[in-house]
Design an enzyme around this catalytic site. Structure first.
Site, PDB file in Angstrom:
ATOM      1  N   LEU A   1      24.600  46.364  41.100  1.00 15.33           N
ATOM      2  CA  LEU A   1      24.839  47.801  41.242  1.00 15.33           C
ATOM      3  C   LEU A   1      26.313  48.125  41.479  1.00 15.33           C
ATOM      4  CD1 LEU A   1      21.739  49.128  43.211  1.00 15.33           C
ATOM      5  CD2 LEU A   1      22.380  49.566  40.834  1.00 15.33           C
ATOM      6  N   CYS A   2      27.011  47.203  42.173  1.00 13.72           N
ATOM      7  CA  CYS A   2      28.415  47.507  42.452  1.00 13.72           C
ATOM      8  C   CYS A   2      29.241  47.486  41.171  1.00 13.72           C
ATOM      9  CB  CYS A   2      28.985  46.556  43.509  1.00 13.72           C
ATOM     10  SG  CYS A   2      28.949  44.835  43.030  1.00 13.72           S
ATOM     11  N   THR A   3      28.854  46.626  40.210  1.00 14.09           N
ATOM     12  CA  THR A   3      29.541  46.632  38.921  1.00 14.09           C
ATOM     13  C   THR A   3      29.314  47.976  38.222  1.00 14.09           C
ATOM     14  OG1 THR A   3      29.339  44.254  38.632  1.00 14.09           O
ATOM     15  CG2 THR A   3      29.642  45.547  36.635  1.00 14.09           C
TER      16      THR A   3
END
Ligand code: ZN
Lengths: 450, 532
Positions: A211-213
């Site tokens: 999700l951080c990507t």
């Protein structure tokens, strides 16, 4: 010459050579003759799970391999994008249930064959439905559906007192799968060859982006698409769930993905790619489905008739670079809870169902919680849905001995969440229970126990 | 930047969506332009064609001289009870037309063998001829005809639980071979000046932890390979010990446990160890091929190979044109996008040089310098390391003088013994039928006699091929007689599936078609490819 047999030639002209004549490279139980052919026609009942790319081919192949009693189960309706390979469907069939149209089309062309369609989810059928078939053939594209059928088929399997699978309880499965130019066909004889669970590692995990990507450092077009699909959608449409089959929803994700791609100068977002990423579309073509289904149908015929050796036990086909086929003989996982003999447990006749469930939580092999219990086709206790839970709750305080009709021993199927902390996953296993102090129990019955 | 507008897309080709994802618009358009001739429309032929019609092949011509009889109803889905007594070609054609109205379908009621003998020029109009269930003598004749006419040919045959598929084309060149696994072209140990400069502009040892964990592994490895070479007389890690040490050096650069980019760098470090320049033996063979000496008759493919060869020897400095794409990797968006642009720019520059060389060569050999499109040259450059050339021996040559050492090897190799046994027996049954007017076991009766006759035929075939004293397993001879030339539906569907998949590869010129002869083993599925 060629015309001489025109009128006399029988419909089973070609199949008869295989079924009526003796051979040396055949199965151990092969008894060639017209009786075998007629028995297959009359008594062999085959279930085809899935009426998609593989299912359509399978129904045709089985109908032309001497089987006359077929059933097919599929919950899907026909879509336009099916038509490049699901040859039983036409443009005017779009929107109709696959199982029904497929069954009808094959019956129209192959006289004498009867195909019963089931337009429903595989979970909607009782276990008895599945136990009715000689062989279950799977033409599916999801691991979950395969696992479900595998669980049902393995639940029929019983072991004798020596720990050997009892042949009459064995429900053979033949499974096919394709992706682009590649595919596999396999034969599962529960208790003898590995079941799905034994070789679950064969299926690679699905690609998931961190999700951080997606939120902070998108780099590729799929990152932009998944951002729109998984993050932005929820931000904007509070509470409304995304429906991949709704074109307006898809269009929204596409345009959001385009905006994000523009913001970061990322190339490559297209509508086609958006659909592919969001729906996890697996490319599929007619030829590969034909090859894999044909292999599955042939193996089904061999299991039913013994007319040749069988595939032992996993065939892969790869046409990407040249043509490669390979047969791998996988081995059963001796510890497999799905197709193994299960866990042995000795109980007092006074032990209640609730006490059994507590024991399952303490059993070191299982550490099972959230337990549901079935005996034969009967549900003894079910965690969900709430209605079923309420209906079965009263059983908890009844002695298991009574619930099992006072037989000295028997088999239960339990499902729940099991395993050590951190490694817990849903699990289904057989429980062989015996009651202390009841006549009819011999030491040998404990063989293979925990 | 103007806000992009999402054009609403009721896609015209939704029907083909699942295959367009494999071979794209170009592949699809090649299929839609192709015309196919099918010889014999039993189940093997019909099933082959069915898979192509569903995929939207341009046109089909079904050639078969027989009438539908009862036996056909038991193994061919394309005919039904109401067709009894009618021309099989007509019935099969009608069913296939129903599957896809975009396909032009026609039929010719004639025996293929007659057509081969009396009207060889008939075949020159097709893109591909699919010849099913032909006996040896007709195969040889047809192969000669198609080779002379430059028509692609594929043979398919089902026989009991055995069968074969064999492509026969003089030469088939593939630019977009699309292999599943192929080492990406990153030039980590041989960076061009711009990549080198870009690497130098990034501080690997930055004290900013966010920047540190978002430095893509390309930059880490280019920098570290360069440092290593400086310290080792220009050499890169080559021994196992050096490679281990190199990985340790990468690990030592890590400043936090969650730095995925450094984990990726360690995993990708083998890309640094790979040799520079052209390493694929496949590409070397193509560059060394006599066809790369071009003249006015050379195909576009070989003209481009000639240009490629010049590029490698000159501007490329031993390397092929850069592929120009990079895999996804942990990185900040900005650096990743800049890297991507850097690779694209280099690929574009390489393509422009190759394009100029192509035009120069075309001029030299007396052709229109613009006769090869830029799109094709671009695709050629992008796929330069994956080029594939397939050549197929003529059927006549294989049948008369197969490669003996290979044959001997197969005969004595347990993995191949059933497949090569089927190969010999599939040929022996044709000789048998030429002698006795029927295939062994085709009709009920004296099976023992048929078995011994087939055995004699097979032994004499082996002797003719120069393989004396290599007995075939008795069980297999027995099995072949049991089959009695049966065309089982499931086997036909398998063989037809294989044949259609190969036809698609031939027509789209994507992916690599099979080589040699595919022998289907329906007993235990240990099928094999034989290169004879
Ligand atoms: Zn298992």
């Amino acid at each position: 010459m060629a015309d001489a047999g025109a009128h006399q030639s029988s419909r089973s002209r070609d199949l008869d050579k295989l079924l009526l004549r003796p051979g040396h490279l055949v199965g151990p139980a092969f008894e060639p003759g017209t009786e075998l052919r007629d028995d297959i026609q009359e008594y062999a009942r085959i279930l085809v799970v899935g009426a998609g790319g593989l299912g359509c081919e399978l129904l045709k192949d089985l109908a032309l391999s001497g089987f006359r009693n077929l059933e097919v189960i599929d919950m899907d309706r026909i879509e336009v994008s099916n038509l490049n390979r699901q040859f039983l469907f036409r443009l005017e069939d779009v929107g109709k249930p696959k199982a029904e149209v497929a069954a009808k089309r094959v019956m129209e062309r192959v006289s004498g064959v009867n195909i019963v369609p089931h337009f429903c989810r595989i979970e909607d059928k009782l276990d008895e439905f599945y136990s009715d078939f000689m062989i279950i053939v799977l033409g599916l594209d999801s691991i979950e559906a395969r696992s479900y059928i595998n669980e049902v088929a393995c639940s029929f399997l019983e072991y004798d007192s020596n720990g050997n699978p009892r042949e009459e309880t064995m429900k053979p499965m033949v499974d096919g799968g394709t992706e682009g130019f590649k595919g596999h066909a396999r034969v599962i004889l529960p208790g003898i060859t590995p079941c799905f669970q034994c070789t679950i590692w064969l299926f690679p995990p699905q690609v998931k982006y961190p999700l951080c990507t997606l939120a902070e450092t998108p780099r590729t077009a799929p990152h932009c698409i998944e951002y729109a699909h998984l993050i932005k959608w929820d931000e904007v449409h509070s509470g409304k769930t995304f429906d991949p089959d709704n074109p307006q929803h898809m269009q929204w994700v596409y345009s959001e993905a385009l905006k994000r791609a523009a913001l970061f100068s990322i190339p490559g977002v297209t509508y086609t790619l958006t659909q592919g990423v969001v729906k996890n579309i697996i490319p599929a073509i007619a030829s590969t489905n034909a090859i894999i289904s044909a292999a599955c149908a042939l193996e089904t015929l061999k299991i039913a008739s013994g007319c040749s050796k069988t595939l032992s036990n996993y065939l892969t086909y790869n046409g990407v670079e040249g043509l490669h086929t390979k047969v791998t003989e996988f081995v059963r996982d001796k510890e497999c809870l799905m197709c193994g003999p299960g866990i042995f447990m000795e109980l007092e006749t006074s032990d209640t169902l609730k006490m059994l469930m507590d024991k399952l939580g303490d059993e070191p092999q299982l550490l099972m919680s959230g337990v549901s219990v079935k005996h034969g086709g009967k549900t003894l206790y079910m965690q969900a849905p709430p209605e079923l839970e309420a209906m079965t709750r009263s059983n908890l305080s009844i002695s298991l001995f009574k619930l099992m009709e006072e037989s000295p021993k028997g088999i239960l199927h339990v499902t729940g969440t099991a395993g050590k902390p951190g490694k817990r996953q849903s699990c289904s296993t057989k429980l062989r229970v015996a009651f202390k102090g009841v006549a009819g129990i011999k030491d040998t019955d404990m063989a293979g126990g925990a | 930047m103007a806000e992009p507008k999402a054009e609403p897309k009721p896609e015209p080709k939704t029907k083909y969506d699942r295959q367009l994802r494999i071979w794209g618009e170009q592949g699809q358009s090649a299929l839609e332009k192709a015309s196919i001739c099918l010889l014999n429309c039993g189940p093997t032929g019909s099933e082959t064609l069915k898979n192509l019609v569903l995929g939207g092949i341009g046109s089909i011509t079904v050639v078969d001289g027989s009438k539908v009889e009862n036996g056909d109803l038991g193994n061919n889905f394309m005919v039904s009870e109401s067709n009894l007594g009618q021309p099989k070609a007509k019935c099969v054609c009608a069913f296939l037309q129903e599957l896809n109205d975009a396909v032009k379908a026609k039929f010719i009621e004639e025996h293929p063998v007659t057509l081969i003998d009396t009207n060889p020029s008939f075949f020159s109009q097709f893109t591909v001829v699919i010849a099913t269930q032909l006996v040896e003598a007709s195969m040889v004749k047809l192969d000669r005809i198609c080779r002379d006419a430059n028509v692609m040919l594929i043979f398919a045959r089902s026989y009991g639980l055995s069968g074969f598929v064999r492509i026969s084309v003089k030469e088939h060149t593939v630019i977009e071979s699309k292999p599943d696994h192929f080492l990406d072209d990153l030039r980590l140990n041989n960076p061009w000046p711009e990549l080198k400069k870009f690497t130098e502009s990034i501080d690997l040892d930055t004290s900013d932890p966010v920047a540190h964990k978002h430095t893509p592994y390309i930059l880490i490895l280019v920098k570290m390979a360069n440092d290593w070479a400086k310290a080792h007389n220009g050499k890169l890690p080559s021994t196992r010990e050096e490679k281990r040490e190199f990985k340790e050096l990468i690990k030592a650069k890590t400043i936090a446990p969650d730095e995925d980019n450094y984990k990726e760098a360690i995993e990708a470090s083998f890309k640094v160890f790979a040799p520079q320049g052209i390493s694929s033996s496949n590409l070397k063979r193509i560059l060394d091929d006599p066809c790369s000496e071009v003249d006015s008759c050379s195909s576009d493919f070989w003209v481009m190979v000639a240009a490629l060869k010049e590029f490698i020897a000159n501007e490329g400095g031993g390397e092929a044109p850069l592929e120009g794409s990079i895999p996804d990797m942990t990185s900040s968006t900005e650096i990743y996008i800049n890297l991507q642009k850097l690779y694209q720019a280099k690929a574009e520059a390489d393509f422009i040089i190759v394009g100029q060389r192509v035009r120069d060569i075309l001029k030299k050999i007396g052709r229109d310098p613009l006769s090869i499109s830029n799109d094709l040259i671009k695709s050629f450059c992008k796929n330069a390391r994956k080029l594939t050339v397939c050549r197929y021996k003529s059927i006549e040559e294989e049948f008369n003088s197969p490669i003996l050492p290979e044959m001997q090897k197969y005969l004595s190799d347990e993995e191949y013994s059933v497949a090569v046994g089927f190969y010999i027996l599939l040929r022996a049954v044709d000789r048998f039928s030429a002698n006795y007017n029927a295939f062994p076991g085709q009709f009920d009766g004296a099976m023992d006699e048929e078995i011994s006759r087939l055995k004699t035929t097979a032994v004499s075939l082996l002797t003719d091929l120069g393989c004396n004293g290599s007995p075939l397993p008795e069980d297999l001879i027995n099995e072949m007689c049991r089959y009695g030339a049966a065309e089982l539906h499931a086997v036909a569907a398998y063989i037809g599936g294989v044949a259609s998949q190969e036809v698609i590869k031939l027509i789209t010129r994507q992916f690599v078609p099979m080589s040699g002869t595919f022998i289907f083993n329906g007993i235990d599925h240990k099928s094999q490819l034989l290169s004879l």
